[in-house]
Design an enzyme around this catalytic site. Structure first.
Site, mmCIF file in Angstrom:
data_model
loop_
_atom_site.group_PDB
_atom_site.id
_atom_site.type_symbol
_atom_site.label_atom_id
_atom_site.label_comp_id
_atom_site.label_asym_id
_atom_site.label_seq_id
_atom_site.Cartn_x
_atom_site.Cartn_y
_atom_site.Cartn_z
ATOM 1 N N CYS A 120 9.779 -44.466 -82.180
ATOM 2 C CA CYS A 120 10.351 -44.288 -83.506
ATOM 3 C C CYS A 120 11.162 -45.521 -83.833
ATOM 4 O O CYS A 120 11.340 -46.401 -82.984
ATOM 5 C CB CYS A 120 11.284 -43.080 -83.539
ATOM 6 S SG CYS A 120 10.424 -41.528 -83.301
ATOM 7 N N GLY A 159 6.800 -45.849 -86.804
ATOM 8 C CA GLY A 159 6.607 -44.428 -87.036
ATOM 9 C C GLY A 159 6.300 -44.143 -88.492
ATOM 10 O O GLY A 159 7.068 -44.549 -89.363
ATOM 11 N N ASN A 178 15.479 -42.807 -80.544
ATOM 12 C CA ASN A 178 14.156 -43.340 -80.221
ATOM 13 C C ASN A 178 13.979 -43.253 -78.720
ATOM 14 O O ASN A 178 14.770 -43.837 -77.980
ATOM 15 C CB ASN A 178 14.054 -44.804 -80.684
ATOM 16 C CG ASN A 178 12.779 -45.478 -80.214
ATOM 17 O OD1 ASN A 178 11.763 -44.817 -80.009
ATOM 18 N ND2 ASN A 178 12.821 -46.780 -80.064
ATOM 19 N N GLY A 179 12.956 -42.537 -78.287
ATOM 20 C CA GLY A 179 12.715 -42.406 -76.859
ATOM 21 C C GLY A 179 12.226 -41.015 -76.538
ATOM 22 O O GLY A 179 11.711 -40.309 -77.406
ATOM 23 N N TYR A 200 2.287 -54.157 -77.827
ATOM 24 C CA TYR A 200 1.703 -53.500 -78.989
ATOM 25 C C TYR A 200 2.698 -53.092 -80.080
ATOM 26 O O TYR A 200 2.450 -53.294 -81.259
ATOM 27 C CB TYR A 200 0.936 -52.249 -78.521
ATOM 28 C CG TYR A 200 0.436 -51.393 -79.666
ATOM 29 C CD1 TYR A 200 -0.657 -51.793 -80.424
ATOM 30 C CD2 TYR A 200 1.074 -50.205 -79.998
ATOM 31 C CE1 TYR A 200 -1.107 -51.025 -81.489
ATOM 32 C CE2 TYR A 200 0.627 -49.434 -81.064
ATOM 33 C CZ TYR A 200 -0.459 -49.849 -81.806
ATOM 34 O OH TYR A 200 -0.889 -49.106 -82.851
HETATM 35 P P1 AMP Z 1 -8.294 -46.791 -77.836
HETATM 36 O O1 AMP Z 1 -9.190 -46.905 -79.007
HETATM 37 O O2 AMP Z 1 -7.925 -45.369 -77.532
HETATM 38 O O3 AMP Z 1 -8.787 -47.502 -76.610
HETATM 39 O O4 AMP Z 1 -6.906 -47.469 -78.234
HETATM 40 C C1 AMP Z 1 -6.777 -48.847 -78.245
HETATM 41 C C2 AMP Z 1 -6.294 -49.308 -79.576
HETATM 42 O O5 AMP Z 1 -5.158 -48.562 -80.001
HETATM 43 C C3 AMP Z 1 -5.884 -50.743 -79.497
HETATM 44 O O6 AMP Z 1 -6.524 -51.396 -80.569
HETATM 45 C C4 AMP Z 1 -4.373 -50.746 -79.654
HETATM 46 O O7 AMP Z 1 -4.002 -51.748 -80.577
HETATM 47 C C5 AMP Z 1 -4.026 -49.391 -80.189
HETATM 48 N N1 AMP Z 1 -2.950 -48.726 -79.449
HETATM 49 C C6 AMP Z 1 -2.536 -48.921 -78.198
HETATM 50 N N2 AMP Z 1 -1.557 -48.064 -77.869
HETATM 51 C C7 AMP Z 1 -1.330 -47.307 -78.946
HETATM 52 C C8 AMP Z 1 -0.428 -46.236 -79.235
HETATM 53 N N3 AMP Z 1 0.405 -45.769 -78.322
HETATM 54 N N4 AMP Z 1 -0.468 -45.695 -80.476
HETATM 55 C C9 AMP Z 1 -1.340 -46.136 -81.385
HETATM 56 N N5 AMP Z 1 -2.231 -47.129 -81.164
HETATM 57 C C10 AMP Z 1 -2.228 -47.713 -79.959
#
Ligand code: AMP
Length: 506
Positions: A2, A28, A101-102, A259
């Site tokens: 968040c 978020g 946040n956490g 990320y």
């Molecule tokens: P996936 O398609 O499930 O392999 O997710 C990978 C993609 O989701 C990558 O393009 C990342 O940029 C993005 N990503 C990684 N971690 C998260 C997260 N916790 N929440 C949303 N997107 C994520």
């Protein structure tokens, strides 16, 4: 994950809080809220949706006051009800609003304890409401009258640190007294402090999850709030600070750099952009080392986080860098949508290939991370459909094999493509001609490059080792049950059936 902000000013803070939250919107998109202190009244507006949709002019007009806090909520299973939007509020002692946040890893025990010992009722399943009540109870123990000294606040936070486990970057407003910010003893989630000299004299203070929020509203970054530290600023603008944890050990979440955070932020003295560029350097080195006779023609990022990383890989390998995918900005992130079919369709709705960049070429696609493998699998198919000869894939993060318990919504362990699998197997599953992951040691040194004092990081999604050392299989099983697709599909607006762990992914 968040985003949180708090401002103690000499003029109304509603607009600056709004602007700060807008800049933290990437942390978020599920719900947003602001609480301000107007004399002896707390004013509040919170609802589901983006900042720009939640706050209309009529709400802003009512958010009167020179002190206030705000929150944007990250969407996770079980968090969708508006009742769980933050900030939370308790009316005793004093009247406290809090945004967090956490994620607390001992929320269940704390909730029982609050009921049994403090006779406090927690009305939602949010761990942030639990955190607020633990703090309120401890503050109550410290104060017998309406007087509130910084020493009371710090003693209460020390007690909070003794009891609470997990990740908590927190901001609170105490009616009639001031603003408080504190960070858990491991400093897992980021929190910065800034100031602004105002024209009428005096200093205004702001705390925020990321330094970009300070920049956006004209505050200058003073420093990161230290792990375990509490900063208390009185309504008169006097700032007090104290280390409230017995043994603080800085171990920030490394995924913030991979990320979550914006590239223009500085977290724990590290430029997020700089760290990503270093990740690209290191991954480029590994590609050159391990794929000696590579036949890659062009490096293409999967927008947007990985663009900075991919550009450095291309420089390092002396290869062209091209934008092969165009992102549609007007749909939600794919990761959080329940159901695999929706997820796959969503990748295609979100990204579209430019055929000329693929036709007849061997391409290296770069993403920041692979979670379920949905994005990589779909994107590799799209590259082939657009005419690519060979499609290689590089991930700037190592293999994600374990759930996150500190505020990031990683899917249940069985849905993680790297769980129990080696690289060759994952490569086959996503349909790549070659797959390469960043080494964890390289990822750590990419971040440490900018702050050698950061000796350890929170890296549990790669290693399964949890820095708070209280995460056992029973907890993970419970989390698993809440996060799998079945649970998400069964989610409804009243989440009371979902237990207490999920919604606090704040
Ligand atoms: P996936 O398609 O499930 O392999 O997710 C990978 C993609 O989701 C990558 O393009 C990342 O940029 C993005 N990503 C990684 N971690 C998260 C997260 N916790 N929440 C949303 N997107 C994520």
């Amino acid at each position: 994950m968040c985003g949180i902000v708090g401002i103690l000013g000499t003029t109304p803070v509603n607009q600056a809080l709004y602007d700060g939250l807008t800049v933290l919107q990437h942390r978020g998109q599920d719900a947003a809220g602001i609480v301000t202190i107007d004399g002896n009244t707390l004013r509040q507006r919170k609802a589901n949706g983006l900042v720009r949709d939640v706050f209309e002019e009529r709400h802003m007009e009512r958010l009167i006051g020179n002190v206030g806090i705000g929150h944007v909520r990250y969407p996770t299973a079980g968090s969708s009800s508006v009742a769980q939007a933050q900030p939370f509020y308790v009316n005793s002692p004093f009247g406290i609003a809090l945004a967090h946040n956490g994620n607390l890893t001992n929320a269940r025990e704390l909730k029982e304890e609050q009921f049994r010992v403090a006779r406090r009722h927690i009305n939602t399943s949010s761990d942030s409401e639990i955190l607020l009540n633990v703090f309120a109870h401890e503050l109550d123990q410290q104060t017998q009258t309406l007087r509130l000294e910084p020493s009371h606040v710090f003693a209460a936070i020390s007690k909070v640190h003794e009891q609470v486990k997990g990740a908590y970057a927190t901001v609170a407003a105490i009616i009639g007294h001031g603003m408080l910010a504190f960070r858990d003893p491991n400093g897992i989630r980021p929190l910065v402090l800034g100031k602004r000299d105002c024209e009428t004299g005096g200093t205004e203070y702001m705390v925020a999850s990321e330094s970009v929020a300070l920049n956006a509203v004209g505050f200058e970054l003073i420093r990161d709030i230290a792990p375990g530290e509490a900063v208390y600023i009185t309504e008169q603008g006097e700032l007090f600070t104290e280390q409230c944890a017995a043994e603080p050990q800085h171990q920030p979440c490394i995924f913030e750099y991979v990320y979550f955070a914006r590239p223009d932020s500085f977290i724990d003295k590290v430029s997020v952009y700089g760290a990503r560029a270093q990740m690209g350097q290191k991954l480029g080195d590994k590609i050159a080392r391990e794929w000696e006779d590579f036949d890659i023609d062009v490096v293409i990022p999967i927008p947007e986080t990985s663009c900075d990383i991919a550009l450095e890989i291309a420089h390092n390998l002396d290869l062209p860098y091209r934008q092969g995918f165009v992102k549609n900005r007007y749909i939600g992130r794919t990761f959080i949508m329940p159901g695999q079919v929706q997820r796959e369709q969503s990748v295609r709705r979100k990204l579209n290939a430019i055929p000329s960049e693929f036709a007849g070429k061997n391409v290296l696609l770069v993403d920041d991370s692979i979670v379920r493998g949905t994005t990589s699998e779909q994107i590799i198919k799209m590259a082939r459909e657009a005419g690519a000869k060979k499609v290689y894939f590089a991930s700037a993060a190592p293999e994600i094999r374990f759930p996150n318990v500190y505020g990031i919504d990683m899917p249940s362990v069985n849905e993680l493509i790297a769980y129990g699998r080696e690289v060759d197997e994952i490569c086959q599953l996503i349909g790549a001609d070659g797959l390469i992951y960043q080494e964890l040691s390289d990822l750590e040194s990419a971040v440490r490059h900018f702050n050698p004092d950061l000796r350890r990081f929170e890296t549990s999604v790669f290693t399964g080792e949890y820095v708070t050392q209280d995460v056992n299989q029973a907890y993970l099983d419970e989390l698993n049950a809440l996060r799998n697709d079945g649970a998400k599909l069964n989610d409804c607006s009243d989440n009371s059936h979902l237990g207490i762990y999920n919604e606090g992914q704040s």
